[in-house]
Every structure is written in C-alpha cells, then in structure tokens.
Design a protein around this motif. Structure first.
Motif, PDB file in Angstrom:
ATOM      1  N   UNK A   1       8.878  38.214   8.296  1.00 61.32           N
ATOM      2  CA  UNK A   1       9.041  36.908   7.660  1.00 61.32           C
ATOM      3  C   UNK A   1       8.219  35.880   8.431  1.00 61.32           C
ATOM      4  N   UNK A   2       7.406  35.150   7.734  1.00 63.75           N
ATOM      5  CA  UNK A   2       6.530  34.167   8.352  1.00 63.75           C
ATOM      6  C   UNK A   2       7.253  32.830   8.507  1.00 63.75           C
ATOM      7  N   UNK A   3       7.003  32.158   9.623  1.00 61.57           N
ATOM      8  CA  UNK A   3       7.597  30.841   9.836  1.00 61.57           C
ATOM      9  C   UNK A   3       7.035  29.840   8.829  1.00 61.57           C
ATOM     10  N   UNK A   4       5.740  29.917   8.558  1.00 64.41           N
ATOM     11  CA  UNK A   4       5.107  28.957   7.650  1.00 64.41           C
ATOM     12  C   UNK A   4       5.705  29.058   6.250  1.00 64.41           C
ATOM     13  N   UNK A   5       6.216  27.953   5.764  1.00 66.67           N
ATOM     14  CA  UNK A   5       6.820  27.910   4.440  1.00 66.67           C
ATOM     15  C   UNK A   5       8.271  28.343   4.390  1.00 66.67           C
ATOM     16  N   UNK A   6       8.806  28.835   5.518  1.00 64.57           N
ATOM     17  CA  UNK A   6      10.197  29.284   5.542  1.00 64.57           C
ATOM     18  C   UNK A   6      11.150  28.091   5.490  1.00 64.57           C
ATOM     19  N   UNK A   7      12.339  28.335   4.962  1.00 70.34           N
ATOM     20  CA  UNK A   7      13.384  27.312   4.867  1.00 70.34           C
ATOM     21  C   UNK A   7      14.418  27.581   5.958  1.00 70.34           C
ATOM     22  N   UNK A   8      14.493  26.655   6.917  1.00 68.35           N
ATOM     23  CA  UNK A   8      15.264  26.876   8.137  1.00 68.35           C
ATOM     24  C   UNK A   8      16.278  25.767   8.365  1.00 68.35           C
ATOM     25  N   UNK A   9      17.504  26.160   8.668  1.00 64.80           N
ATOM     26  CA  UNK A   9      18.551  25.232   9.090  1.00 64.80           C
ATOM     27  C   UNK A   9      18.745  25.388  10.590  1.00 64.80           C
ATOM     28  N   UNK A  10      18.634  24.276  11.330  1.00 63.05           N
ATOM     29  CA  UNK A  10      18.888  24.278  12.774  1.00 63.05           C
ATOM     30  C   UNK A  10      20.155  23.467  13.020  1.00 63.05           C
ATOM     31  N   UNK A  11      21.204  24.124  13.446  1.00 64.51           N
ATOM     32  CA  UNK A  11      22.491  23.481  13.698  1.00 64.51           C
ATOM     33  C   UNK A  11      22.612  23.225  15.199  1.00 64.51           C
ATOM     34  N   UNK A  12      22.839  21.968  15.545  1.00 67.07           N
ATOM     35  CA  UNK A  12      22.789  21.562  16.938  1.00 67.07           C
ATOM     36  C   UNK A  12      21.419  20.981  17.253  1.00 67.07           C
TER      37      UNK A  12
END
Length: 252
Positions: free
Chosen positions: A1-12
């Motif tokens: 899975x590529x970071x570019x274009x990925x949908x990411x939730x960062x909690x904290x």
C-alpha cells in the motif's frame, strides 16, 4: 500500500510524535485526518496537513473513541490506515502507585487506543492497516514505571491477538516500540518524577519508520540490536507494499 493518496487517521496528532507522523504522511501525499484532545493545537496540526476535518476526543469517552475511524472514513470517502499515538506516563515504586493514577494510565494507554482500533477494524477494508505506539518498556522493565509498563503491555497484548485474527483479511496490525525519545514525554508525567534516563533518541527517524512500517503491513518497529536507538522494521509484507521499505539501519 502506497502512502501517496492513502487515507490516514492519526489519533493523538496533538502529541509530539503524532504531529510528526501526520506531517510526514501529508508531505508524502497522504490525505490525513488528525484527531486529538487539545482543540487549539489540533487546529494548527489540521492546517499544516491540509485537513478541514479534525475531530476532538477524550480518552475517557470510549464510545467517542470507537467512532473516530468511521467519522474519518465518512469525511475521506473511505479509510486505508489508522495510527494511534497517545499516552500518559507516571512514575513511582509499585507499592506507592495510587489506584487513581493506575486507572488513568489504563484508560489513556490501553482502553482508549483499543476502542479506537476496534472501531478502525470495523471500518477499514481488506488490505488496510492499523497500528499503535507502545514503547520498548513493554519488553524492558524500568524501575518506577510499573503501572505505565502494565498499561502499555495491555495494549501490546491486544495488538498481538488482533494481528493473528486479521491475517485472513490481510489487514496489517503494527506495534511500534520506540525507546526513550527526545520529545519531553517523560518530563510531562502525571505523577512522580522521571528517573535518570539516557539521552533520548531523535524522534524524526522513528516517525518515518513507523509510517513506512504501517504502509508496508509490518508487525513491529523496535530498536535494532546493538545501539538500541535505530528503528528496525520487522515482519513487513512485500505483497502489501508497492515499494521495498528498508530498515532504518540499512538492512532491509
């Protein structure tokens, strides 16, 4: 899975480490939703990563924690990965710790992250990834940090079990075990005074390694043998990554 274009939730994302990961992910082209407790700092992080949506939460509100992933997915039109980087620390001998402090550590370091990740596993589809930061303390006891270690070990145990269960869905479950980092975390203890610790490691390479590991479908990020400071990625799946992610010590 590529970071570019990925949908990411960062909690904290309002913590030092979470802010680093969120910013790095945005720089690499990910669509990041930051979530945090401090509204003012969260707004600044949201601006820096270009997110118009940044939910707040409280670790004691487990119901709210459990729907953070679903809310992020609604905003982003889906969700590929979730990273939890939150925590509290306290110091004191085992016989001196109060029940109130122990309960607080369990809520912030174990129950809230587990609630977030439980909701994430219900939201993320096949091939996605979830992860959380625990710390090297789960495998290396530190005097006067028994309650802190117990709370992080509880999260670590949950992650190990979830990883086993999620294999059939090809969902990665990452645990990051950084050493003491030079980010002031130990100095913000909710109780007690930090014992003498070695110089903290640079959090930058660790943030980069955790992000790489999450999107490589890795199992662990922990210190490499020898220096105890360099991050090493373990269990990365080449089938789930569009590029080779090398260990930060150069032994990919």
């Amino acid at each position: 899975m590529d970071v570019h274009g990925a949908r990411l939730l960062v909690v904290g994302a309002t913590g030092e480490f979470g802010t680093l990961v969120a910013g790095l992910a945005a720089d690499r082209g990910a669509r990041v939703v930051p979530a945090g407790r401090e509204a003012g700092r969260l707004a600044a992080v949201a601006r820096s990563v270009g997110s118009p949506f940044a939910p707040t939460f409280d670790a004691y509100d487990l119901d709210r924690c459990s729907v953070l992933a679903a809310r992020a997915a609604e905003h982003l039109g889906g969700l590929d990965a979730v990273l939890v980087s939150m925590g509290a620390v306290a110091f004191g001998r085992a016989e001196e710790a109060s029940a109130e402090i122990e309960e607080h550590l369990m809520a912030v370091n174990a129950l809230a992250p587990i609630a977030v990740l439980r909701g994430a596993l219900r939201t993320i589809g096949r091939g996605g990834a979830v992860g959380a930061v625990t710390g090297i303390v789960v495998e290396r006891p530190t005097a006067s940090a028994g309650a802190y270690r117990a709370s992080k070990a509880a999260l670590s145990g949950w992650l190990e079990t979830a990883r086993l269960e999620q294999r059939a869905r090809a969902v990665g479950v990452l645990e990051a075990r950084p050493p003491h980092l030079a980010n002031g975390f130990a100095g913000r203890a909710v109780a007690g005074v930090s014992p003498h610790l070695p110089a903290g490691s640079d959090p930058g390479p660790w943030a980069a390694a955790v992000l790489d590991a999450l999107f490589a479908g890795a199992d662990l990020v922990r210190p490499a043998p020898g220096d105890g400071c360099t991050p090493r990625i373990e269990g990365a799946s080449p089938l789930r990554s569009k590029r080779n992610v090398q260990n930060r010590d150069g032994r990919g």
